[in-house]
Design a protein around this motif. Structure first.
Motif, PDB file in Angstrom:
ATOM      1  N   THR A 192       1.301  -1.286  -0.173  1.00 23.28           N
ATOM      2  CA  THR A 192       0.094   0.145   0.201  1.00 23.28           C
ATOM      3  C   THR A 192       0.856   1.111   0.423  1.00 23.28           C
ATOM      4  O   THR A 192       1.871   1.403   0.490  1.00 23.28           O
ATOM      5  CB  THR A 192      -0.478   0.316   1.175  1.00 23.28           C
ATOM      6  OG1 THR A 192      -2.154  -1.120   1.687  1.00 23.28           O
ATOM      7  CG2 THR A 192      -1.654   0.805   1.560  1.00 23.28           C
ATOM      8  N   THR A 193       0.572   2.292  -0.593  1.00 20.55           N
ATOM      9  CA  THR A 193       1.299   3.553  -0.908  1.00 20.55           C
ATOM     10  C   THR A 193       0.452   4.657  -0.262  1.00 20.55           C
ATOM     11  O   THR A 193      -0.746   4.706  -0.610  1.00 20.55           O
ATOM     12  CB  THR A 193       1.966   3.888  -2.275  1.00 20.55           C
ATOM     13  OG1 THR A 193       0.715   3.978  -2.686  1.00 20.55           O
ATOM     14  CG2 THR A 193       2.595   2.361  -2.585  1.00 20.55           C
ATOM     15  N   ALA A 194       0.433   5.980  -0.113  1.00 19.63           N
ATOM     16  CA  ALA A 194       0.198   6.413   0.588  1.00 19.63           C
ATOM     17  C   ALA A 194      -0.675   7.266  -0.785  1.00 19.63           C
ATOM     18  O   ALA A 194      -0.520   6.955  -1.489  1.00 19.63           O
ATOM     19  CB  ALA A 194       1.215   7.798   0.966  1.00 19.63           C
ATOM     20  N   GLY A 195      -2.491   7.364  -0.340  1.00 24.35           N
ATOM     21  CA  GLY A 195      -3.134   8.131  -1.484  1.00 24.35           C
ATOM     22  C   GLY A 195      -3.975   6.709  -2.018  1.00 24.35           C
ATOM     23  O   GLY A 195      -4.395   7.102  -2.956  1.00 24.35           O
ATOM     24  N   LYS A 236      -9.200  18.401   4.615  1.00 32.27           N
ATOM     25  CA  LYS A 236     -10.628  18.835   4.372  1.00 32.27           C
ATOM     26  C   LYS A 236     -10.711  19.076   5.756  1.00 32.27           C
ATOM     27  O   LYS A 236     -11.132  17.839   6.071  1.00 32.27           O
ATOM     28  CB  LYS A 236     -10.549  17.917   3.297  1.00 32.27           C
ATOM     29  CG  LYS A 236     -12.628  19.007   2.841  1.00 32.27           C
ATOM     30  CD  LYS A 236     -12.969  17.660   2.020  1.00 32.27           C
ATOM     31  CE  LYS A 236     -14.485  17.918   1.965  1.00 32.27           C
ATOM     32  NZ  LYS A 236     -15.257  17.213   0.852  1.00 32.27           N
ATOM     33  N   GLY A 237     -10.815  20.265   6.273  1.00 35.51           N
ATOM     34  CA  GLY A 237     -12.343  20.368   7.023  1.00 35.51           C
ATOM     35  C   GLY A 237     -11.030  20.706   8.615  1.00 35.51           C
ATOM     36  O   GLY A 237     -12.358  21.151   8.890  1.00 35.51           O
ATOM     37  N   ASP A 269      -7.866  18.418   0.218  1.00 37.17           N
ATOM     38  CA  ASP A 269      -7.020  18.221   0.739  1.00 37.17           C
ATOM     39  C   ASP A 269      -5.811  19.023   0.124  1.00 37.17           C
ATOM     40  O   ASP A 269      -6.091  18.700  -0.591  1.00 37.17           O
ATOM     41  CB  ASP A 269      -6.569  16.543   1.070  1.00 37.17           C
ATOM     42  CG  ASP A 269      -7.593  15.648   1.898  1.00 37.17           C
ATOM     43  OD1 ASP A 269      -7.805  16.232   2.569  1.00 37.17           O
ATOM     44  OD2 ASP A 269      -7.400  14.708   1.428  1.00 37.17           O
ATOM     45  N   GLN A 270      -5.187  19.737   1.126  1.00 40.96           N
ATOM     46  CA  GLN A 270      -4.371  20.523   0.415  1.00 40.96           C
ATOM     47  C   GLN A 270      -3.016  21.351   0.982  1.00 40.96           C
ATOM     48  O   GLN A 270      -2.948  20.909   2.443  1.00 40.96           O
ATOM     49  CB  GLN A 270      -4.547  21.965  -0.812  1.00 40.96           C
ATOM     50  CG  GLN A 270      -5.656  22.672   0.452  1.00 40.96           C
ATOM     51  CD  GLN A 270      -6.458  24.005   0.001  1.00 40.96           C
ATOM     52  OE1 GLN A 270      -5.651  25.125  -0.462  1.00 40.96           O
ATOM     53  NE2 GLN A 270      -7.256  24.083   0.636  1.00 40.96           N
ATOM     54  N   LEU A 271      -1.878  21.869  -0.118  1.00 40.82           N
ATOM     55  CA  LEU A 271      -0.286  22.243   0.406  1.00 40.82           C
ATOM     56  C   LEU A 271      -1.751  23.515   1.356  1.00 40.82           C
ATOM     57  O   LEU A 271      -1.872  24.452   0.522  1.00 40.82           O
ATOM     58  CB  LEU A 271       0.474  22.232  -0.516  1.00 40.82           C
ATOM     59  CG  LEU A 271       1.187  21.376  -1.041  1.00 40.82           C
ATOM     60  CD1 LEU A 271       1.596  21.831  -2.786  1.00 40.82           C
ATOM     61  CD2 LEU A 271       2.057  20.502   0.241  1.00 40.82           C
TER      62      LEU A 271
END
Length: 344
Positions: A192-195, A236-237, A269-271
């Motif tokens: 499994t990889t992130a994302g 997010k949130g 979700d963001q920088l």
């Protein structure tokens, strides 16, 4: 007792998967950041892009090592008697050894190519097929580049796991960048990889129905740096006020740094930059992905939107076509093509 043992086994396995995912994400970020430099250097000197990226990943721990952070030295090259540039002291085979220091990663990538090209010890490597990455990996060890007996195995594994051979093929004109965009450089094993649970591909919309977006990049937890700019990856949130307070940044400045409208919580979700982005990018240019906006690129490359627009003769509402090259360090030679809805 059995239940306790089973719990710890599950916990250890879960931790292993998480660590692997974080490591893979950091490596993929390194590849994305430096692949164009590797391609350009292969075209200039013949050092395979696959080898250069694998060495950079290994020597710098994918850009996180102490040495690279204080010297921009991506290939662990020591000073040697003919080095007249800046240097740093770093513990390696012995304490306080002299390592070359560079103004930027680009200088390190170029010096690495020149170091191999102009050194008689490595002359035999340039007689090999540039796609023979196994020959290059073993040849580097044989010529004395590294003392670790497993060095070739490490380099070969990185190339095969992250499909780094693709970048050598691009440099030779035997593969298109769009072919990478379709498949990405995701690890080839089944871990499994992130994302991974996020949507992997989405239609490119009006640009090209056959082209797909790359999967989202995985970023480290907590504070890190892009283009020498402090940044976090917010979920997010998350309340913007919480981010501002946690990193001691005035709320108004937080919106200003990220060139975003005032909102209570992150809409996705963001920088999130916690200091002002730079007027120039770390990389020379950025290849536009399907679906990317100019602000997306500004955030990805940590360059202020006003300079991105100025360098490429664009307006904020415009949307460059996928595959176009946007310049990050100075004026572009021409205006990039726009997505079809902009060019009509």
């Amino acid at each position: 007792m059995k239940k306790i043992r089973a719990f710890w086994v599950i916990a250890m396995l879960t931790a292993s998967v998480v660590l692997h995912a974080q490591e893979a994400g950091i490596i993929e970020e390194y590849i994305e950041k430096y692949k164009e430099l590797a391609i350009a250097e292969m075209q200039r000197t013949g050092v395979p892009a696959s080898i250069k990226l694998a060495q950079g990943i290994h020597e710098t721990m994918a850009g996180t090592s102490v040495l690279v952070q204080k010297s921009n030295n991506h290939f662990g090259i020591k000073c040697k008697s003919n080095w007249a540039g800046e240097s740093v002291s770093h513990d390696d085979d012995a304490r306080g050894e002299c390592f070359r220091k560079y103004p930027a990663a680009e200088d390190s990538y170029k010096d690495h190519s020149n170091f191999l090209k102009n050194n008689q010890r490595y002359a035999g490597l340039f007689k090999l097929d540039p796609l023979d990455y196994e020959g290059w990996a073993n040849g580097l060890k044989k010529a004395g580049y590294a003392t670790n007996p497993k060095y070739p195995v490490i380099i070969i594994r990185l190339i095969e796991t992250y499909k780094l051979q693709d970048y050598s093929l691009i440099a030779l004109g035997k593969m298109e960048r769009s072919d990478i965009a379709a498949g990405g450089n995701t690890p080839t094993d089944s871990s499994t990889t992130a994302g991974e649970n996020a949507s992997q591909t989405t239609p490119a919309g009006d640009d090209d129905p056959g082209q797909m977006e790359l999967a989202p990049v995985s970023y480290p937890a907590g504070e890190f740096r892009i283009n020498d700019t402090r940044v976090i990856y917010g979920a997010k949130g998350t309340p913007m006020l919480v981010i501002a307070q946690q990193y001691n940044v005035p709320l108004g400045r937080l919106f200003e740094f990220n060139e975003m409208a005032q909102v209570e919580t992150l809409p996705s979700d963001q920088l999130v930059y916690i200091q002002r982005k730079r007027s120039k990018g770390h990389n020379e240019f950025h290849i536009v992905r399907a679906g990317e906006t100019l602000r997306d690129i500004s955030q990805t490359e940590a360059i202020r939107l006003e300079f991105l627009l100025e360098y490429n003769q664009l307006k904020e509402h415009m949307r460059p076509a996928a595959g176009e090259k946007l310049y990050l360090r100075g004026p572009a030679p021409s205006v990039p093509k726009l997505a079809k809805r902009e060019s009509n």
